[in-house]
Design a protein around this motif. Structure first.
Motif, PDB file in Angstrom:
ATOM      1  N   LEU A  21       0.807  -1.234   0.000  1.00  0.00           N
ATOM      2  CA  LEU A  21       0.000   0.000   0.000  1.00  0.00           C
ATOM      3  C   LEU A  21       0.836   1.278   0.000  1.00  0.00           C
ATOM      4  CD1 LEU A  21      -2.802  -1.025   2.530  1.00  0.00           C
ATOM      5  CD2 LEU A  21      -2.905  -1.035   0.025  1.00  0.00           C
ATOM      6  N   SER A  22       2.146   1.158  -0.063  1.00  0.00           N
ATOM      7  CA  SER A  22       3.029   2.322   0.056  1.00  0.00           C
ATOM      8  C   SER A  22       2.973   3.264  -1.141  1.00  0.00           C
ATOM      9  CB  SER A  22       4.474   1.867   0.255  1.00  0.00           C
ATOM     10  OG  SER A  22       4.966   1.272  -0.942  1.00  0.00           O
ATOM     11  N   GLY A  23       2.609   2.749  -2.309  1.00  0.00           N
ATOM     12  CA  GLY A  23       2.659   3.565  -3.516  1.00  0.00           C
ATOM     13  C   GLY A  23       4.054   3.648  -4.095  1.00  0.00           C
ATOM     14  N   LYS A  24       4.992   2.927  -3.514  1.00  0.00           N
ATOM     15  CA  LYS A  24       6.380   2.986  -3.956  1.00  0.00           C
ATOM     16  C   LYS A  24       6.811   1.715  -4.676  1.00  0.00           C
ATOM     17  CE  LYS A  24       7.456   6.055  -0.157  1.00  0.00           C
ATOM     18  NZ  LYS A  24       8.090   6.216   1.132  1.00  0.00           N
ATOM     19  N   THR A  25       5.871   0.837  -4.957  1.00  0.00           N
ATOM     20  CA  THR A  25       6.183  -0.394  -5.680  1.00  0.00           C
ATOM     21  C   THR A  25       6.161  -0.118  -7.185  1.00  0.00           C
ATOM     22  OG1 THR A  25       3.852  -1.023  -5.635  1.00  0.00           O
ATOM     23  CG2 THR A  25       5.257  -1.900  -3.868  1.00  0.00           C
ATOM     24  N   LYS A  26       6.674  -1.068  -7.949  1.00  0.00           N
ATOM     25  CA  LYS A  26       6.729  -0.907  -9.402  1.00  0.00           C
ATOM     26  C   LYS A  26       5.326  -0.702  -9.987  1.00  0.00           C
ATOM     27  CE  LYS A  26       8.576  -3.186 -13.504  1.00  0.00           C
ATOM     28  NZ  LYS A  26       9.295  -4.360 -14.014  1.00  0.00           N
ATOM     29  N   ARG A  27       4.365  -1.437  -9.443  1.00  0.00           N
ATOM     30  CA  ARG A  27       2.978  -1.306  -9.877  1.00  0.00           C
ATOM     31  C   ARG A  27       2.117  -1.066  -8.641  1.00  0.00           C
ATOM     32  NH1 ARG A  27       2.117  -6.466 -13.579  1.00  0.00           N
ATOM     33  NH2 ARG A  27       0.179  -5.446 -14.133  1.00  0.00           N
ATOM     34  N   PRO A  28       1.178  -0.128  -8.708  1.00  0.00           N
ATOM     35  CA  PRO A  28       0.392   0.213  -7.519  1.00  0.00           C
ATOM     36  C   PRO A  28      -0.618  -0.878  -7.145  1.00  0.00           C
ATOM     37  CG  PRO A  28      -0.450   1.377  -9.427  1.00  0.00           C
ATOM     38  CD  PRO A  28       0.795   0.666  -9.876  1.00  0.00           C
ATOM     39  N   ALA A  29      -1.110  -0.762  -5.924  1.00  0.00           N
ATOM     40  CA  ALA A  29      -2.194  -1.628  -5.456  1.00  0.00           C
ATOM     41  C   ALA A  29      -3.504  -0.879  -5.620  1.00  0.00           C
ATOM     42  CB  ALA A  29      -1.975  -2.012  -3.999  1.00  0.00           C
ATOM     43  N   GLY A  30      -4.543  -1.625  -5.896  1.00  0.00           N
ATOM     44  CA  GLY A  30      -5.870  -1.032  -6.006  1.00  0.00           C
ATOM     45  C   GLY A  30      -6.819  -1.668  -5.016  1.00  0.00           C
ATOM     46  N   PHE A  31      -7.669  -0.867  -4.407  1.00  0.00           N
ATOM     47  CA  PHE A  31      -8.727  -1.414  -3.559  1.00  0.00           C
ATOM     48  C   PHE A  31      -9.841  -1.900  -4.474  1.00  0.00           C
ATOM     49  CE2 PHE A  31      -6.637   0.932  -0.188  1.00  0.00           C
ATOM     50  CZ  PHE A  31      -6.769   0.048   0.867  1.00  0.00           C
ATOM     51  N   TYR A  32     -10.289  -3.095  -4.197  1.00  0.00           N
ATOM     52  CA  TYR A  32     -11.264  -3.782  -5.036  1.00  0.00           C
ATOM     53  C   TYR A  32     -12.580  -3.846  -4.264  1.00  0.00           C
ATOM     54  CZ  TYR A  32     -12.928  -7.717  -7.946  1.00  0.00           C
ATOM     55  OH  TYR A  32     -13.629  -8.540  -8.768  1.00  0.00           O
ATOM     56  N   GLU A  69       0.428   8.320 -15.915  1.00  0.00           N
ATOM     57  CA  GLU A  69      -0.953   7.918 -15.643  1.00  0.00           C
ATOM     58  C   GLU A  69      -1.158   6.442 -15.961  1.00  0.00           C
ATOM     59  OE1 GLU A  69      -5.585   9.004 -16.710  1.00  0.00           O
ATOM     60  OE2 GLU A  69      -4.008  10.316 -17.437  1.00  0.00           O
ATOM     61  N   ARG A  70      -0.562   5.968 -17.053  1.00  0.00           N
ATOM     62  CA  ARG A  70      -0.681   4.548 -17.396  1.00  0.00           C
ATOM     63  C   ARG A  70      -0.143   3.672 -16.269  1.00  0.00           C
ATOM     64  NH1 ARG A  70      -0.384   6.376 -22.502  1.00  0.00           N
ATOM     65  NH2 ARG A  70       1.866   6.536 -22.704  1.00  0.00           N
ATOM     66  N   LYS A  71       1.009   4.041 -15.725  1.00  0.00           N
ATOM     67  CA  LYS A  71       1.601   3.284 -14.623  1.00  0.00           C
ATOM     68  C   LYS A  71       0.698   3.302 -13.390  1.00  0.00           C
ATOM     69  CE  LYS A  71       6.515   3.592 -15.710  1.00  0.00           C
ATOM     70  NZ  LYS A  71       7.825   4.072 -15.251  1.00  0.00           N
ATOM     71  N   SER A  72       0.065   4.431 -13.131  1.00  0.00           N
ATOM     72  CA  SER A  72      -0.791   4.541 -11.941  1.00  0.00           C
ATOM     73  C   SER A  72      -2.055   3.697 -12.049  1.00  0.00           C
ATOM     74  CB  SER A  72      -1.164   6.005 -11.691  1.00  0.00           C
ATOM     75  OG  SER A  72      -2.132   6.446 -12.625  1.00  0.00           O
ATOM     76  N   LEU A  73      -2.411   3.295 -13.266  1.00  0.00           N
ATOM     77  CA  LEU A  73      -3.617   2.479 -13.480  1.00  0.00           C
ATOM     78  C   LEU A  73      -3.305   1.003 -13.713  1.00  0.00           C
ATOM     79  CD1 LEU A  73      -5.444   4.957 -15.870  1.00  0.00           C
ATOM     80  CD2 LEU A  73      -6.002   4.501 -13.470  1.00  0.00           C
ATOM     81  N   ASN A  74      -2.042   0.654 -13.776  1.00  0.00           N
ATOM     82  CA  ASN A  74      -1.625  -0.714 -14.068  1.00  0.00           C
ATOM     83  C   ASN A  74      -1.353  -1.448 -12.753  1.00  0.00           C
ATOM     84  OD1 ASN A  74      -0.861  -3.010 -15.374  1.00  0.00           O
ATOM     85  ND2 ASN A  74       1.032  -2.169 -16.219  1.00  0.00           N
ATOM     86  N   PHE A  75      -2.406  -1.915 -12.123  1.00  0.00           N
ATOM     87  CA  PHE A  75      -2.322  -2.485 -10.786  1.00  0.00           C
ATOM     88  C   PHE A  75      -1.568  -3.810 -10.762  1.00  0.00           C
ATOM     89  CE2 PHE A  75      -6.322  -0.023 -10.808  1.00  0.00           C
ATOM     90  CZ  PHE A  75      -5.928   0.965  -9.925  1.00  0.00           C
ATOM     91  N   GLY A  76      -0.693  -3.951  -9.777  1.00  0.00           N
ATOM     92  CA  GLY A  76       0.056  -5.186  -9.585  1.00  0.00           C
ATOM     93  C   GLY A  76      -0.471  -5.991  -8.417  1.00  0.00           C
ATOM     94  N   ALA A  77      -1.321  -5.375  -7.609  1.00  0.00           N
ATOM     95  CA  ALA A  77      -1.913  -6.051  -6.455  1.00  0.00           C
ATOM     96  C   ALA A  77      -3.299  -5.464  -6.208  1.00  0.00           C
ATOM     97  CB  ALA A  77      -1.037  -5.875  -5.226  1.00  0.00           C
ATOM     98  N   PHE A  78      -4.115  -6.256  -5.530  1.00  0.00           N
ATOM     99  CA  PHE A  78      -5.472  -5.832  -5.194  1.00  0.00           C
ATOM    100  C   PHE A  78      -5.736  -6.130  -3.725  1.00  0.00           C
ATOM    101  CE2 PHE A  78      -5.483  -7.112  -9.633  1.00  0.00           C
ATOM    102  CZ  PHE A  78      -5.995  -5.974 -10.235  1.00  0.00           C
ATOM    103  N   VAL A  79      -6.459  -5.232  -3.089  1.00  0.00           N
ATOM    104  CA  VAL A  79      -6.917  -5.445  -1.728  1.00  0.00           C
ATOM    105  C   VAL A  79      -8.435  -5.424  -1.788  1.00  0.00           C
ATOM    106  CG1 VAL A  79      -6.913  -4.593   0.640  1.00  0.00           C
ATOM    107  CG2 VAL A  79      -4.858  -4.335  -0.774  1.00  0.00           C
ATOM    108  N   ARG A  80      -9.009  -6.586  -1.557  1.00  0.00           N
ATOM    109  CA  ARG A  80     -10.465  -6.737  -1.602  1.00  0.00           C
ATOM    110  C   ARG A  80     -10.999  -6.721  -0.181  1.00  0.00           C
ATOM    111  NH1 ARG A  80     -15.444  -6.317  -2.331  1.00  0.00           N
ATOM    112  NH2 ARG A  80     -16.774  -8.131  -2.410  1.00  0.00           N
ATOM    113  N   LEU A  81     -11.968  -5.870   0.072  1.00  0.00           N
ATOM    114  CA  LEU A  81     -12.660  -5.859   1.353  1.00  0.00           C
ATOM    115  C   LEU A  81     -13.957  -6.630   1.139  1.00  0.00           C
ATOM    116  CD1 LEU A  81     -12.044  -2.148   2.393  1.00  0.00           C
ATOM    117  CD2 LEU A  81     -10.714  -4.173   2.969  1.00  0.00           C
TER     118      LEU A  81
END
Length: 155
Positions: A21-32, A69-81
């Protein structure tokens, strides 16, 4: 959401979730997040998940803000609640497909949520942390379940 997930994360997984969740990974995480009718037919649930993947791919491909912007939308992980409920001390997923995603997750943990006005029972949700690869594997499992269901109903 980030604060809620981190504050309730088990200590043996907290550093991993902080990284995700840091935002510092190669690909961001998205909340699902999702909400839908509980008794939706399997085939429709699969199509909804497929459409989400197509929408994410389209957003990456058609981002107007350039590479950043493309990188910010290319999710590498998801956090599902994933909403859950408890009966006799056992937790159950509200949506069957969340169980499939949880089976392909890096890790999961359950948290209690604050009660809303008029609620008698404490609401819970399962935090499901999965990589993009885990999500893709879960999608394959969901497709297999739908295909098997179609075969069984034709017998």
């Amino acid at each position: 959401l980030k604060k809620l997930c981190l504050s309730n994360c088990p200590s043996d997984r907290k550093a991993e979730l902080e990284t995700v969740l840091s935002g510092k990974t190669k690909r961001p995480a998205g909340f699902y997040l999702q909400s839908r009718m509980v008794n939706l037919p399997l085939e429709i649930v699969e199509v909804l998940h497929q459409q989400l993947v197509l929408d994410m791919e389209w957003a990456v491909k058609n981002a107007d803000g350039g590479e950043e912007e493309r990188k910010s939308l290319n999710f590498g992980a998801f956090v599902r609640l994933a909403p859950t409920y408890r009966s006799s001390g056992i937790s159950y997923f509200k949506f069957f497909d969340d169980e499939i995603f949880a089976q392909h997750a890096e890790f999961t943990y359950e948290i209690a949520l604050p009660k809303s006005y008029g609620m008698e029972e404490i609401p819970y949700c399962m935090v499901v942390v999965m990589t993009r690869t885990g999500h893709e594997e879960a999608m394959k499992s969901l497709k297999e379940m739908v295909n098997q269901s179609s075969i069984d109903s034709n017998l």
